[in-house]
Design a protein around this motif. Structure first.
Motif, PDB file in Angstrom:
ATOM      1  N   GLU A  42       0.714  -0.824   0.484  1.00  0.00           N
ATOM      2  CA  GLU A  42       0.212   0.333   0.053  1.00  0.00           C
ATOM      3  C   GLU A  42       1.004   1.367  -0.143  1.00  0.00           C
ATOM      4  O   GLU A  42       0.587   2.214  -0.544  1.00  0.00           O
ATOM      5  N   VAL A  43       2.234   1.434   1.033  1.00  0.00           N
ATOM      6  CA  VAL A  43       2.665   2.669   0.850  1.00  0.00           C
ATOM      7  C   VAL A  43       3.480   2.731  -0.705  1.00  0.00           C
ATOM      8  O   VAL A  43       3.440   3.442  -0.723  1.00  0.00           O
ATOM      9  N   ASN A  44       3.896   1.560  -0.901  1.00  0.00           N
ATOM     10  CA  ASN A  44       4.202   1.892  -2.338  1.00  0.00           C
ATOM     11  C   ASN A  44       3.005   1.618  -3.468  1.00  0.00           C
ATOM     12  O   ASN A  44       3.901   2.909  -4.710  1.00  0.00           O
ATOM     13  N   ARG A  45       2.308   0.992  -4.142  1.00  0.00           N
ATOM     14  CA  ARG A  45       1.543   2.143  -4.628  1.00  0.00           C
ATOM     15  C   ARG A  45       0.977   3.711  -4.284  1.00  0.00           C
ATOM     16  O   ARG A  45       0.473   4.428  -4.970  1.00  0.00           O
ATOM     17  N   GLY A  46       1.027   4.311  -3.257  1.00  0.00           N
ATOM     18  CA  GLY A  46       1.050   5.497  -2.779  1.00  0.00           C
ATOM     19  C   GLY A  46      -0.430   6.563  -3.781  1.00  0.00           C
ATOM     20  O   GLY A  46      -1.253   5.709  -3.671  1.00  0.00           O
ATOM     21  N   ALA A  47       0.318   7.299  -4.353  1.00  0.00           N
ATOM     22  CA  ALA A  47      -1.257   8.174  -4.934  1.00  0.00           C
ATOM     23  C   ALA A  47      -2.021   7.091  -5.830  1.00  0.00           C
ATOM     24  O   ALA A  47      -3.151   7.587  -5.834  1.00  0.00           O
ATOM     25  N   LEU A  48      -0.974   6.038  -6.608  1.00  0.00           N
ATOM     26  CA  LEU A  48      -2.261   5.507  -7.269  1.00  0.00           C
ATOM     27  C   LEU A  48      -3.506   5.072  -6.868  1.00  0.00           C
ATOM     28  O   LEU A  48      -4.523   4.556  -7.604  1.00  0.00           O
ATOM     29  N   ALA A  49      -3.122   4.401  -5.334  1.00  0.00           N
ATOM     30  CA  ALA A  49      -4.288   3.759  -4.591  1.00  0.00           C
ATOM     31  C   ALA A  49      -4.723   4.783  -4.363  1.00  0.00           C
ATOM     32  O   ALA A  49      -5.567   4.390  -3.434  1.00  0.00           O
ATOM     33  N   GLY A 159      10.522  -5.984  16.876  1.00  0.00           N
ATOM     34  CA  GLY A 159      10.972  -5.051  15.493  1.00  0.00           C
ATOM     35  C   GLY A 159      10.264  -4.442  14.870  1.00  0.00           C
ATOM     36  O   GLY A 159      10.056  -3.442  15.478  1.00  0.00           O
ATOM     37  N   TYR A 160      11.227  -4.287  13.349  1.00  0.00           N
ATOM     38  CA  TYR A 160      10.632  -2.831  12.375  1.00  0.00           C
ATOM     39  C   TYR A 160      10.593  -3.430  11.234  1.00  0.00           C
ATOM     40  O   TYR A 160      11.330  -4.505  11.032  1.00  0.00           O
ATOM     41  N   ALA A 161       9.449  -2.827  10.455  1.00  0.00           N
ATOM     42  CA  ALA A 161       9.557  -3.351   9.001  1.00  0.00           C
ATOM     43  C   ALA A 161       9.917  -2.281   8.255  1.00  0.00           C
ATOM     44  O   ALA A 161       9.444  -0.591   8.966  1.00  0.00           O
ATOM     45  N   LEU A 162      10.703  -1.602   7.611  1.00  0.00           N
ATOM     46  CA  LEU A 162      10.781  -0.539   7.026  1.00  0.00           C
ATOM     47  C   LEU A 162      10.607  -0.397   5.373  1.00  0.00           C
ATOM     48  O   LEU A 162      11.366  -1.067   4.756  1.00  0.00           O
ATOM     49  N   TYR A 163       9.763   0.691   5.236  1.00  0.00           N
ATOM     50  CA  TYR A 163      10.014   0.839   3.632  1.00  0.00           C
ATOM     51  C   TYR A 163      10.237   1.932   2.928  1.00  0.00           C
ATOM     52  O   TYR A 163       9.785   2.851   3.258  1.00  0.00           O
ATOM     53  N   GLY A 164      11.683   0.920   2.649  1.00  0.00           N
ATOM     54  CA  GLY A 164      12.209   2.377   2.336  1.00  0.00           C
ATOM     55  C   GLY A 164      12.543   2.340   0.781  1.00  0.00           C
ATOM     56  O   GLY A 164      11.982   1.913  -0.079  1.00  0.00           O
TER      57      GLY A 164
END
Ligand code: AHG
Ligand code: MN
Ligand code: MN
Length: 337
Positions: A42-49, A159-164
């Motif tokens: 979802e972060v990756n689709r950003g404005a498209l979604a 832990g963490y996930a990094l959406y970088g």
């Protein structure tokens, strides 16, 4: 040959075998991995979604929720409730604890910040998710807030996930820290950063300098000395960074050292600090300590604080050990005078 790498699933199964665990920890981690993959998408689709912008609501802490704060929270809640591996959950975005009802109620508690650094979403800068796992205390038959109020030293995993620029997961179960990178073609996290260790010394610091007029003298002293560079008491030049995503800052520190500070100041101390103890400070402190670094409020180890409330805030100073010890010493000196 990239497919010789160890997948996160195999890594967890190996840990399970080594520690003689039942498998329920591996199952709950699988739920978190799924949730983080979905959030990454979802972060990756950003404005498209249509995922940018405000949700039009506030969370319990009076902060404007972004659409992705709400979506990421829903994904976390849903994936982790489905698995039935938890007895309860708590989130930055939920006022109260969420009790998981199900035939097979789990023996763990999950705390999370579904989207950290959310001011960065619309400008396409790294964000992340942070999680902390606790045991449901022995004999606790109700999953109320009190069951969650355990010190950071009690954490089973964090832990963490990094959406970088790539999506990563970084995990500790109290036996060092390992980092995994998502191969999005096959949908699997691969071990790419085994046994992360934070260098003791650094020449890089991260703080929101726009708050300098509110700082206490020990923080002002530390930053002034860094900025004085080669000619100052430190005798070396420092560089400064501020991403405004704690996940990204902690990740940088794990990879190449440094120090991150969101200290108490005359303004934020009215609320106890800026960052939240249970789902930001404690999990990050656990990871940083497991990688050989330190994590303090300036006046004591973060993980030894007895939490009084779910959304409690706390001053945070973490990173390279020698720097953390120096900042602690500056506080001690200041408090003595
Ligand atoms: P969140 O997006 O979950 O509310 O957390 C943001 C936190 C942390 O990630 C970051 O270090 C800090 O707040 C940024 O604060 P400033 O806006 O003061 O820079
Ligand atoms: Mn956060
Ligand atoms: Mn958040």
């Amino acid at each position: 040959m990239p497919y010789h790498r160890i997948t996160m699933t195999h890594f967890l199964l190996e840990e399970q075998r080594r520690l003689g665990r039942s498998g329920s920890f591996t199952a709950l981690m699988t739920d978190i991995i799924f949730a983080c993959k979905m959030i990454a998408h979802e972060v990756n689709r950003g404005a498209l979604a249509g995922n940018h912008g405000l949700a039009g609501s506030e969370n319990v802490q009076g902060e404007d929720q972004k659409k992705l704060d709400v979506l990421a929270n829903d994904i976390f809640m849903h994936m982790n409730a489905l698995g039935g591996n938890y007895a309860g959950m708590a989130s930055e975005e939920l006022e109260d604890v969420h009790v998981v009802h199900g035939a097979a109620q789990g023996k763990y508690l999950l705390l999370f910040d579904p989207l950290d650094g959310s001011s960065n979403i619309d400008v396409n800068i790294s964000v992340g998710s942070i999680f902390s796992i606790l045991r449901l205390p022995e004999g606790a038959n109700t999953v109320a807030e009190a069951a969650f109020l355990q010190k950071g030293v009690e954490q089973v995993a964090a832990g963490y996930a990094l959406y970088g620029s790539s999506t990563m997961m970084v995990l500790t179960t109290g036996n060092g820290v390992n980092g995994f990178t998502l191969d999005s073609n096959v949908g699997m996290f691969m071990l790419t950063h085994p046994d992360l260790r934070i260098p003791d010394d650094t020449q890089e610091f991260a703080i929101n300098a726009s708050r300098s007029r509110f700082w206490e003298p020990p923080i002002k002293r530390y930053v002034d000395e860094c900025q004085a560079g080669k000619d100052g008491p430190r005798g070396k030049d420092f560089n400064m960074r501020w991403v405004a995503s704690m996940v990204a800052e902690v990740h940088r520190i794990l990879v190449r050292g440094g120090i991150f500070m969101y200290p108490a100041d005359s303004e934020n101390i009215k609320k106890g600090g800026k960052l939240r103890l249970m789902y930001e400070a404690n999990p990050m402190a656990f990871i940083v300590e497991q990688a050989g670094g330190g994590a303090t409020t300036g006046r004591g180890r973060i993980m030894e604080l007895q939490p009084a409330a779910l959304h409690q805030r706390v001053p945070v100073i973490l990173g390279s050990k020698a720097e953390v010890e120096r900042i602690d010493a500056y506080h001690t000196e200041f408090d003595r005078t």
